[in-house]
Design a protein around this motif. Sequence first.
Motif, PDB file in Angstrom:
ATOM      1  N   SER A   1       0.954  -1.267   0.075  1.00  0.00           N
ATOM      2  CA  SER A   1      -0.084  -0.032  -0.205  1.00  0.00           C
ATOM      3  C   SER A   1       1.015   1.132   0.093  1.00  0.00           C
ATOM      4  O   SER A   1       2.064   1.325   0.388  1.00  0.00           O
ATOM      5  CB  SER A   1      -0.827  -0.094   1.198  1.00  0.00           C
ATOM      6  OG  SER A   1      -0.161   0.063   2.404  1.00  0.00           O
ATOM      7  N   GLU A   2       0.251   2.385  -0.622  1.00  0.00           N
ATOM      8  CA  GLU A   2       0.989   3.497  -0.402  1.00  0.00           C
ATOM      9  C   GLU A   2       1.357   4.008   0.983  1.00  0.00           C
ATOM     10  O   GLU A   2       0.563   3.735   1.839  1.00  0.00           O
ATOM     11  CB  GLU A   2       0.013   4.681  -0.976  1.00  0.00           C
ATOM     12  CG  GLU A   2       0.728   6.030  -1.216  1.00  0.00           C
ATOM     13  CD  GLU A   2      -0.053   7.253  -1.644  1.00  0.00           C
ATOM     14  OE1 GLU A   2       0.318   8.379  -1.900  1.00  0.00           O
ATOM     15  OE2 GLU A   2      -1.306   6.835  -2.011  1.00  0.00           O
TER      16      GLU A   2
ATOM     17  N   SER B   1      -1.651   4.055   3.473  1.00  0.00           N
ATOM     18  CA  SER B   1      -3.058   4.195   2.867  1.00  0.00           C
ATOM     19  C   SER B   1      -3.454   5.582   3.130  1.00  0.00           C
ATOM     20  O   SER B   1      -4.553   5.565   3.625  1.00  0.00           O
ATOM     21  CB  SER B   1      -4.071   3.140   3.351  1.00  0.00           C
ATOM     22  OG  SER B   1      -3.598   1.806   3.047  1.00  0.00           O
TER      23      SER B   1
END
Length: 342
Positions: free
Chosen positions: A3-4, A19
Amino acid sequence: MASERISVTVGDREVSLSSPNRVIFPEVGVTKHELAEYAIAVAEPFLRANGHRPVSLERFPDSVDGERFFSKNPPRGAPDYVHQVMCTYNSGRRHPQVVLDEAAAIVWAVQMNTVVFHPWASLAADTDNPVELRIDLDPQPGTDFADAAAVAPVLREVLREAGLQAWLKTSGNRGLHVFCPIEPTHEFLDVRHAVIAAGRELERRLPTSVTTHWWKEERGRRVFVDFNQANRDRTMAGAYSPRALPTATVATPLTWEELAEGVDPAAFTVRTVPERLAAQGDPWEHLAAEPGRIDVLLEWWERDLANGLGELPFPPEFPKMPGEPPRVQPSRARTQDTEADR
């Protein structure tokens, strides 16, 4: 796929935020990153109201429309600036709870998907004796915020007669919370009795508007004084905590003048409260400066006991308490009595 992840600067610390673009409040589009920025913006008054005490974290792995759970034990891997304190519960068991002492710790809690912060009424230095008397004015079906707002000034006068200074905040929903700073000289059960005494006095003055009846079927269209919120390990959303409601409302301190002029609790949100603080400051800045004592309220409690008003029911998860009436819904008790007679 990972995830970011971004890094958020909080004072001299860097807090990792995964996220960041996940939408926490779908109706208004508030993201996890925006919630972290809100936490930074309100950190000073937030910590003044909620810091240095046990706090339960209400966490949402997805959004406020999805699953939620309460986290009391510090999660594994918490950074060293997230502190903890050992707490004793009504059952007698003990375990540690999170303590938030700095802005980075609040942002860490947001990283852990916390939306609502539920602080205890006592400090980490002495978890057994509250430093606040808290009264939850809870509008029942058929009533609303305006009804709670009409009741609050009368409660303020009751508390003033008992030697206490009352401070006010929205619940973030339909109700109002009234807080009184107190000296930490009594444990939770005594403070609960003080709240019951204040609630009964308020009910005597406003019998058609206020109720202390625990059972919902007996409350009617009145504002309920939720005395059980004064119990150990029973908490309400802290000052400046977001609520898990679609429009990202915030439990917001008010002045009594604002209440008299008329306020809309829906106007206080994650997006508007930082501007409000910048423009007019924190109404609770000096809340803890002059703590009072609950001696007068406890005298009222003893007076009511002598007049036949006894203990009130505790929440269902609590052990049976001395003097407590049966935890049976009144209509069920009547049915059981009728069946026994037959």
